[in-house]
Write a protein that holds these residues in place. Structure first.
Motif, PDB file in Angstrom:
ATOM      1  N   VAL A 154       0.833  -1.208   0.000  1.00 62.28           N
ATOM      2  CA  VAL A 154       0.000   0.000   0.000  1.00 62.28           C
ATOM      3  C   VAL A 154       0.864   1.254   0.000  1.00 62.28           C
ATOM      4  O   VAL A 154       0.639   2.186  -0.781  1.00 62.28           O
ATOM      5  N   ASP A 155       1.871   1.290   0.860  1.00 62.27           N
ATOM      6  CA  ASP A 155       2.725   2.478   0.932  1.00 62.27           C
ATOM      7  C   ASP A 155       3.436   2.725  -0.393  1.00 62.27           C
ATOM      8  O   ASP A 155       3.532   3.863  -0.861  1.00 62.27           O
ATOM      9  N   PHE A 156       3.921   1.658  -1.002  1.00 63.53           N
ATOM     10  CA  PHE A 156       4.585   1.798  -2.302  1.00 63.53           C
ATOM     11  C   PHE A 156       3.606   2.278  -3.362  1.00 63.53           C
ATOM     12  O   PHE A 156       3.901   3.206  -4.133  1.00 63.53           O
ATOM     13  N   ALA A 157       2.419   1.671  -3.410  1.00 60.70           N
ATOM     14  CA  ALA A 157       1.463   1.979  -4.466  1.00 60.70           C
ATOM     15  C   ALA A 157       0.925   3.398  -4.344  1.00 60.70           C
ATOM     16  O   ALA A 157       0.746   4.097  -5.350  1.00 60.70           O
TER      17      ALA A 157
ATOM     18  N   LEU B 232      -9.281  24.678  -7.684  1.00 63.33           N
ATOM     19  CA  LEU B 232      -8.519  23.717  -6.896  1.00 63.33           C
ATOM     20  C   LEU B 232      -9.319  22.437  -6.714  1.00 63.33           C
ATOM     21  O   LEU B 232      -8.794  21.329  -6.871  1.00 63.33           O
ATOM     22  N   LEU B 233     -10.610  22.565  -6.401  1.00 58.83           N
ATOM     23  CA  LEU B 233     -11.452  21.380  -6.260  1.00 58.83           C
ATOM     24  C   LEU B 233     -11.508  20.611  -7.567  1.00 58.83           C
ATOM     25  O   LEU B 233     -11.424  19.371  -7.585  1.00 58.83           O
ATOM     26  N   ARG B 234     -11.634  21.324  -8.669  1.00 59.62           N
ATOM     27  CA  ARG B 234     -11.672  20.675  -9.976  1.00 59.62           C
ATOM     28  C   ARG B 234     -10.387  19.895 -10.240  1.00 59.62           C
ATOM     29  O   ARG B 234     -10.422  18.760 -10.721  1.00 59.62           O
ATOM     30  N   GLU B 235      -9.236  20.485  -9.921  1.00 57.07           N
ATOM     31  CA  GLU B 235      -7.958  19.823 -10.158  1.00 57.07           C
ATOM     32  C   GLU B 235      -7.776  18.605  -9.250  1.00 57.07           C
ATOM     33  O   GLU B 235      -7.236  17.581  -9.670  1.00 57.07           O
ATOM     34  N   VAL B 236      -8.232  18.703  -8.006  1.00 53.85           N
ATOM     35  CA  VAL B 236      -8.122  17.567  -7.087  1.00 53.85           C
ATOM     36  C   VAL B 236      -8.950  16.388  -7.594  1.00 53.85           C
ATOM     37  O   VAL B 236      -8.489  15.242  -7.611  1.00 53.85           O
ATOM     38  N   VAL B 237     -10.179  16.655  -8.019  1.00 55.89           N
ATOM     39  CA  VAL B 237     -11.052  15.586  -8.509  1.00 55.89           C
ATOM     40  C   VAL B 237     -10.486  14.999  -9.800  1.00 55.89           C
ATOM     41  O   VAL B 237     -10.469  13.767  -9.978  1.00 55.89           O
ATOM     42  N   ARG B 238     -10.014  15.848 -10.705  1.00 55.59           N
ATOM     43  CA  ARG B 238      -9.438  15.336 -11.954  1.00 55.59           C
ATOM     44  C   ARG B 238      -8.211  14.466 -11.668  1.00 55.59           C
ATOM     45  O   ARG B 238      -8.057  13.396 -12.256  1.00 55.59           O
ATOM     46  N   HIS B 239      -7.355  14.905 -10.754  1.00 51.37           N
ATOM     47  CA  HIS B 239      -6.171  14.107 -10.404  1.00 51.37           C
ATOM     48  C   HIS B 239      -6.588  12.760  -9.810  1.00 51.37           C
ATOM     49  O   HIS B 239      -6.002  11.721 -10.136  1.00 51.37           O
ATOM     50  N   PHE B 240      -7.609  12.763  -8.977  1.00 51.32           N
ATOM     51  CA  PHE B 240      -8.079  11.534  -8.346  1.00 51.32           C
ATOM     52  C   PHE B 240      -8.543  10.528  -9.392  1.00 51.32           C
ATOM     53  O   PHE B 240      -8.189   9.339  -9.349  1.00 51.32           O
TER      54      PHE B 240
ATOM     55  N   ALA C  27       1.565   6.231  -7.205  1.00 50.79           N
ATOM     56  CA  ALA C  27       0.422   6.854  -7.864  1.00 50.79           C
ATOM     57  C   ALA C  27       0.272   8.328  -7.508  1.00 50.79           C
ATOM     58  O   ALA C  27      -0.523   9.030  -8.131  1.00 50.79           O
ATOM     59  N   GLU C  28       1.020   8.780  -6.492  1.00 51.04           N
ATOM     60  CA  GLU C  28       0.855  10.148  -5.988  1.00 51.04           C
ATOM     61  C   GLU C  28      -0.606  10.396  -5.625  1.00 51.04           C
ATOM     62  O   GLU C  28      -1.161  11.472  -5.850  1.00 51.04           O
ATOM     63  N   LEU C  29      -1.198   9.380  -5.042  1.00 53.08           N
ATOM     64  CA  LEU C  29      -2.634   9.431  -4.745  1.00 53.08           C
ATOM     65  C   LEU C  29      -2.953  10.467  -3.683  1.00 53.08           C
ATOM     66  O   LEU C  29      -4.021  11.079  -3.702  1.00 53.08           O
ATOM     67  N   SER C  30      -2.027  10.663  -2.729  1.00 54.69           N
ATOM     68  CA  SER C  30      -2.332  11.555  -1.619  1.00 54.69           C
ATOM     69  C   SER C  30      -1.856  12.977  -1.851  1.00 54.69           C
ATOM     70  O   SER C  30      -1.938  13.813  -0.957  1.00 54.69           O
TER      71      SER C  30
ATOM     72  N   PHE D 222      -7.465   4.726   6.315  1.00 61.10           N
ATOM     73  CA  PHE D 222      -8.160   5.960   6.663  1.00 61.10           C
ATOM     74  C   PHE D 222      -7.244   6.916   7.415  1.00 61.10           C
ATOM     75  O   PHE D 222      -7.155   8.103   7.064  1.00 61.10           O
ATOM     76  N   ASP D 223      -6.554   6.400   8.437  1.00 55.29           N
ATOM     77  CA  ASP D 223      -5.737   7.281   9.276  1.00 55.29           C
ATOM     78  C   ASP D 223      -4.520   7.826   8.535  1.00 55.29           C
ATOM     79  O   ASP D 223      -4.133   8.986   8.739  1.00 55.29           O
ATOM     80  N   LYS D 224      -3.925   7.011   7.673  1.00 56.05           N
ATOM     81  CA  LYS D 224      -2.677   7.440   7.028  1.00 56.05           C
ATOM     82  C   LYS D 224      -2.909   8.181   5.724  1.00 56.05           C
ATOM     83  O   LYS D 224      -2.128   9.079   5.378  1.00 56.05           O
ATOM     84  N   TYR D 225      -3.981   7.850   4.995  1.00 58.73           N
ATOM     85  CA  TYR D 225      -4.137   8.414   3.659  1.00 58.73           C
ATOM     86  C   TYR D 225      -5.435   9.184   3.441  1.00 58.73           C
ATOM     87  O   TYR D 225      -5.423  10.282   2.891  1.00 58.73           O
ATOM     88  N   ILE D 226      -6.570   8.636   3.856  1.00 61.69           N
ATOM     89  CA  ILE D 226      -7.844   9.285   3.546  1.00 61.69           C
ATOM     90  C   ILE D 226      -8.051  10.532   4.398  1.00 61.69           C
ATOM     91  O   ILE D 226      -8.307  11.624   3.882  1.00 61.69           O
TER      92      ILE D 226
END
Length: 212
Positions: A69-72, A92-100, A76-79, A129-133
């Motif tokens: 998980v930490d590697f992935a 900013l909201l638009r860019e965050v959603v598009r990146h997601f 992915a630069e998910l966070s 949840f605690d580390k990423y979400i």
């Protein structure tokens, strides 16, 4: 890697034994089978190593899952929150959603893993949840509050807004259903990115209210 990951049916090529390749194969296994059904023996088969590898290298299946998980997430630069602090809240909201959504296009196994784990109360769900979400939501909440105060967002509970955004990732992670709904069998990554941007545009258009 992204297109192969999105359309993979069996285990990836086992010739590469680098750390990155091992962790990617582990991610594919956990995403496709779920944690409970991913045995150490099956992990070893998919990775292309002997059945002692996971224990010797990582200590346990759970520790290997944490490493995967930490590697992935980092790959992915998910966070990553996006923006340089100069964008208006709406953009900013638009860019965050598009990146997601674009991370879902490039890394569907990671999003499938998050979706699978989110359906069960467990140590792994707490970790995600605690580390990423929650850290991502903590950064985004002030933006959502300001937009709501400006009358640009519906005054809905956090969980409603959250699931309104994450729902369309199914279009990236559930290829068999997407094919039956008309998506090409083997879309190019540029096509997937286009779908991701369309999802983002539709979701933002549905969320943002006209300026007062």
């Amino acid at each position: 890697m992204s297109v192969a990951e999105a359309g993979a049916v069996g285990p990836p090529d086992q010739g590469d034994r680098s750390d990155a390749a091992v962790l990617r194969r582990g991610l594919a296994a956990f995403a496709e089978l779920g944690y409970a059904h991913t045995t150490v023996r099956e992990l070893a088969r998919r990775i292309g190593v002997n059945h002692n590898f996971v224990g010797d290298r990582f200590g346990s299946k759970l520790d290997f899952w944490f490493a995967v998980v930490d590697f992935a997430v980092a790959e992915a630069e998910l966070s990553s929150f996006g923006g340089d602090g100069t964008l208006p809240d709406e953009e900013l909201l638009r860019e965050v959603v598009r990146h997601f959504y674009r991370t879902a296009a490039h890394h569907p196994h990671l999003h499938r893993l998050f979706a699978e784990e989110s359906a069960h109360e467990s140590e792994r769900m707490t970790y995600l949840f605690d580390k990423y979400i929650e850290p991502c939501l903590r950064q985004l909440r002030p933006v959502l509050v300001r937009l709501a105060q400006a009358g640009r967002l519906p005054r809905a509970p956090q969980h409603v807004l959250f699931f309104a955004v994450i729902g369309p990732t199914l279009g990236m992670t559930h290829a068999p259903l997407a094919r039956r709904l008309g998506r090409p069998d083997d879309p190019a990554i540029t096509d997937l990115e286009g779908y991701a941007d369309q999802f983002a545009d539709m979701v933002i258009a549905g969320l943002l209210l006209p300026p007062a």
